[in-house]
Design a protein around this motif. Sequence first.
Motif, PDB file in Angstrom:
ATOM      1  N   TYR A  57       7.421  -1.999  -7.797  1.00 57.57           N
ATOM      2  CA  TYR A  57       6.291  -2.497  -7.977  1.00 57.57           C
ATOM      3  C   TYR A  57       5.798  -2.480  -9.266  1.00 57.57           C
ATOM      4  CZ  TYR A  57       6.228  -2.922  -2.837  1.00 57.57           C
ATOM      5  OH  TYR A  57       6.437  -3.051  -1.546  1.00 57.57           O
ATOM      6  N   ASP A  58       5.128  -3.481  -9.919  1.00 55.33           N
ATOM      7  CA  ASP A  58       4.921  -3.658 -11.531  1.00 55.33           C
ATOM      8  C   ASP A  58       3.429  -3.164 -11.696  1.00 55.33           C
ATOM      9  OD1 ASP A  58       6.710  -6.569 -11.316  1.00 55.33           O
ATOM     10  OD2 ASP A  58       7.372  -4.781 -11.829  1.00 55.33           O
ATOM     11  N   TYR A  59       2.529  -3.558 -10.775  1.00 56.28           N
ATOM     12  CA  TYR A  59       0.961  -3.452 -10.946  1.00 56.28           C
ATOM     13  C   TYR A  59       0.637  -2.389 -10.236  1.00 56.28           C
ATOM     14  CZ  TYR A  59       2.020  -7.464 -13.804  1.00 56.28           C
ATOM     15  OH  TYR A  59       2.616  -8.516 -14.781  1.00 56.28           O
ATOM     16  N   TRP A  60      -0.584  -1.599 -10.577  1.00 56.37           N
ATOM     17  CA  TRP A  60      -0.962  -0.405  -9.364  1.00 56.37           C
ATOM     18  C   TRP A  60      -2.604  -0.475  -9.716  1.00 56.37           C
ATOM     19  CZ3 TRP A  60       1.726   2.352  -5.994  1.00 56.37           C
ATOM     20  CH2 TRP A  60       3.160   2.384  -6.167  1.00 56.37           C
ATOM     21  N   GLY A  61      -3.178  -0.443  -8.424  1.00 53.16           N
ATOM     22  CA  GLY A  61      -4.557  -0.167  -8.516  1.00 53.16           C
ATOM     23  C   GLY A  61      -4.988   1.436  -8.522  1.00 53.16           C
ATOM     24  N   GLN A  62      -6.171   2.040  -8.785  1.00 49.67           N
ATOM     25  CA  GLN A  62      -6.596   3.163  -9.208  1.00 49.67           C
ATOM     26  C   GLN A  62      -6.544   4.305  -8.028  1.00 49.67           C
ATOM     27  OE1 GLN A  62      -8.416   0.948  -8.287  1.00 49.67           O
ATOM     28  NE2 GLN A  62     -10.343   2.046  -7.170  1.00 49.67           N
ATOM     29  N   GLY A  63      -6.461   3.618  -6.736  1.00 50.47           N
ATOM     30  CA  GLY A  63      -6.480   4.580  -5.637  1.00 50.47           C
ATOM     31  C   GLY A  63      -7.820   4.596  -4.924  1.00 50.47           C
ATOM     32  N   THR A  64      -7.871   4.914  -3.777  1.00 54.89           N
ATOM     33  CA  THR A  64      -9.216   5.318  -3.086  1.00 54.89           C
ATOM     34  C   THR A  64      -8.640   6.341  -2.061  1.00 54.89           C
ATOM     35  OG1 THR A  64     -10.921   4.308  -1.756  1.00 54.89           O
ATOM     36  CG2 THR A  64      -8.682   3.435  -1.286  1.00 54.89           C
ATOM     37  N   LEU A  65      -9.670   7.409  -2.105  1.00 57.86           N
ATOM     38  CA  LEU A  65      -9.399   8.548  -1.275  1.00 57.86           C
ATOM     39  C   LEU A  65      -9.579   8.437   0.149  1.00 57.86           C
ATOM     40  CD1 LEU A  65      -8.618  11.561  -0.854  1.00 57.86           C
ATOM     41  CD2 LEU A  65     -10.772  11.986  -1.550  1.00 57.86           C
ATOM     42  N   VAL A  66      -8.705   8.787   1.029  1.00 57.95           N
ATOM     43  CA  VAL A  66      -9.092   8.857   2.596  1.00 57.95           C
ATOM     44  C   VAL A  66      -8.956  10.158   2.930  1.00 57.95           C
ATOM     45  CG1 VAL A  66      -8.239   8.045   4.930  1.00 57.95           C
ATOM     46  CG2 VAL A  66      -8.287   6.211   2.969  1.00 57.95           C
ATOM     47  N   THR A  67     -10.062  10.565   3.701  1.00 58.49           N
ATOM     48  CA  THR A  67     -10.092  12.099   4.128  1.00 58.49           C
ATOM     49  C   THR A  67     -10.170  11.917   5.853  1.00 58.49           C
ATOM     50  OG1 THR A  67     -10.535  12.876   2.178  1.00 58.49           O
ATOM     51  CG2 THR A  67     -11.130  14.383   4.020  1.00 58.49           C
ATOM     52  N   VAL A  68      -9.186  12.460   6.602  1.00 60.09           N
ATOM     53  CA  VAL A  68      -9.429  12.367   8.021  1.00 60.09           C
ATOM     54  C   VAL A  68      -9.607  13.764   8.603  1.00 60.09           C
ATOM     55  CG1 VAL A  68      -8.500  11.664  10.157  1.00 60.09           C
ATOM     56  CG2 VAL A  68      -7.898  10.438   8.049  1.00 60.09           C
ATOM     57  N   TRP A  77       0.915  -1.241  -0.082  1.00 59.20           N
ATOM     58  CA  TRP A  77      -0.040  -0.012  -0.047  1.00 59.20           C
ATOM     59  C   TRP A  77       1.010   1.188  -0.018  1.00 59.20           C
ATOM     60  CZ3 TRP A  77      -5.118   0.171  -0.647  1.00 59.20           C
ATOM     61  CH2 TRP A  77      -5.830  -1.031  -0.375  1.00 59.20           C
ATOM     62  N   PHE A  78       0.719   2.003  -0.650  1.00 60.77           N
ATOM     63  CA  PHE A  78       1.286   3.554  -1.139  1.00 60.77           C
ATOM     64  C   PHE A  78       0.102   4.338  -0.868  1.00 60.77           C
ATOM     65  CE2 PHE A  78       5.618   2.625  -2.646  1.00 60.77           C
ATOM     66  CZ  PHE A  78       5.282   1.520  -2.824  1.00 60.77           C
ATOM     67  N   ARG A  79       0.560   5.801  -0.286  1.00 66.92           N
ATOM     68  CA  ARG A  79      -0.386   7.011  -0.244  1.00 66.92           C
ATOM     69  C   ARG A  79       0.337   8.015  -1.153  1.00 66.92           C
ATOM     70  NH1 ARG A  79      -0.706   7.801   6.099  1.00 66.92           N
ATOM     71  NH2 ARG A  79       1.650   8.608   6.586  1.00 66.92           N
ATOM     72  N   GLN A  80      -0.574   8.993  -1.340  1.00 72.15           N
ATOM     73  CA  GLN A  80      -0.005  10.210  -1.996  1.00 72.15           C
ATOM     74  C   GLN A  80      -0.971  11.306  -1.634  1.00 72.15           C
ATOM     75  OE1 GLN A  80       0.284  10.159  -6.328  1.00 72.15           O
ATOM     76  NE2 GLN A  80       1.838  12.117  -6.245  1.00 72.15           N
ATOM     77  N   ALA A  81      -0.566  12.218  -0.680  1.00 74.29           N
ATOM     78  CA  ALA A  81      -1.024  13.699  -0.287  1.00 74.29           C
ATOM     79  C   ALA A  81      -1.206  14.570  -1.418  1.00 74.29           C
ATOM     80  CB  ALA A  81      -0.659  13.874   1.051  1.00 74.29           C
ATOM     81  N   PRO A  82      -1.796  15.420  -1.563  1.00 72.19           N
ATOM     82  CA  PRO A  82      -1.817  16.549  -2.287  1.00 72.19           C
ATOM     83  C   PRO A  82      -0.451  17.268  -2.507  1.00 72.19           C
ATOM     84  CG  PRO A  82      -3.908  16.573  -1.353  1.00 72.19           C
ATOM     85  CD  PRO A  82      -3.183  15.566  -0.724  1.00 72.19           C
ATOM     86  N   GLY A  83      -0.109  17.467  -3.446  1.00 67.56           N
ATOM     87  CA  GLY A  83       1.398  18.301  -3.448  1.00 67.56           C
ATOM     88  C   GLY A  83       2.662  17.305  -3.163  1.00 67.56           C
ATOM     89  N   LYS A  84       2.410  16.150  -2.683  1.00 67.96           N
ATOM     90  CA  LYS A  84       3.278  15.243  -2.073  1.00 67.96           C
ATOM     91  C   LYS A  84       3.788  14.016  -3.193  1.00 67.96           C
ATOM     92  CE  LYS A  84       3.179  16.768   2.458  1.00 67.96           C
ATOM     93  NZ  LYS A  84       2.753  16.142   3.925  1.00 67.96           N
ATOM     94  N   GLU A  85       4.751  13.597  -2.836  1.00 66.48           N
ATOM     95  CA  GLU A  85       5.270  12.336  -3.819  1.00 66.48           C
ATOM     96  C   GLU A  85       4.470  11.374  -3.084  1.00 66.48           C
ATOM     97  OE1 GLU A  85       9.669  13.529  -5.292  1.00 66.48           O
ATOM     98  OE2 GLU A  85       9.554  11.722  -3.992  1.00 66.48           O
ATOM     99  N   ARG A  86       4.347   9.989  -3.993  1.00 66.09           N
ATOM    100  CA  ARG A  86       3.732   8.901  -3.234  1.00 66.09           C
ATOM    101  C   ARG A  86       4.677   8.142  -2.267  1.00 66.09           C
ATOM    102  NH1 ARG A  86       0.594   5.106  -7.766  1.00 66.09           N
ATOM    103  NH2 ARG A  86       0.014   7.514  -8.158  1.00 66.09           N
ATOM    104  N   GLU A  87       4.075   7.802  -1.183  1.00 70.76           N
ATOM    105  CA  GLU A  87       5.110   7.252  -0.257  1.00 70.76           C
ATOM    106  C   GLU A  87       4.658   5.696   0.216  1.00 70.76           C
ATOM    107  OE1 GLU A  87       5.094  10.086   2.960  1.00 70.76           O
ATOM    108  OE2 GLU A  87       2.991   9.264   3.800  1.00 70.76           O
TER     109      GLU A  87
END
Length: 121
Positions: free
Chosen positions: A108-119, A35-45
């Motif tokens: 990583y070779d394959y990626w999903g489309q992403g799902t937004l988490v807002t806290v 699992w990776f995440r990407q916040a607005p204006g930041k790199e995927r981590e």
Amino acid sequence: VQLQASGGGLVQAGGSLRLSCTYSGRTFSGYVMGWFRQAPGKEREFVAGISWNRSNTYYRDAVKGRFTISRDNAKNTVYLQMNSLKPEDTAVYYCAAGPYIGTSTAGYDYWGQGTLVTVSS
């Protein structure tokens, strides 16, 4: 090949969410799921990773003790249980598959489309 992530949403700080990622289209035997995440204006981590046989799991320091990665190979699904969520966890979360656990997106070779988490605070 398709990875489909789901489970994101809006939650208050301190709350929980469980993300799911279902993979299909080829055999992922032996593949690591991450699992990776990407916040607005930041790199995927990198957030968390789990080996094929579930014997090894890895987490970024910021989520240790709060997030748990798991997988059900019979269901071709990987999960990310997120507890004690913080506003800084807000991001689009992506699942990914690769041959070995690493923190770089290049591994990583394959990626999903992403799902937004807002806290919210």
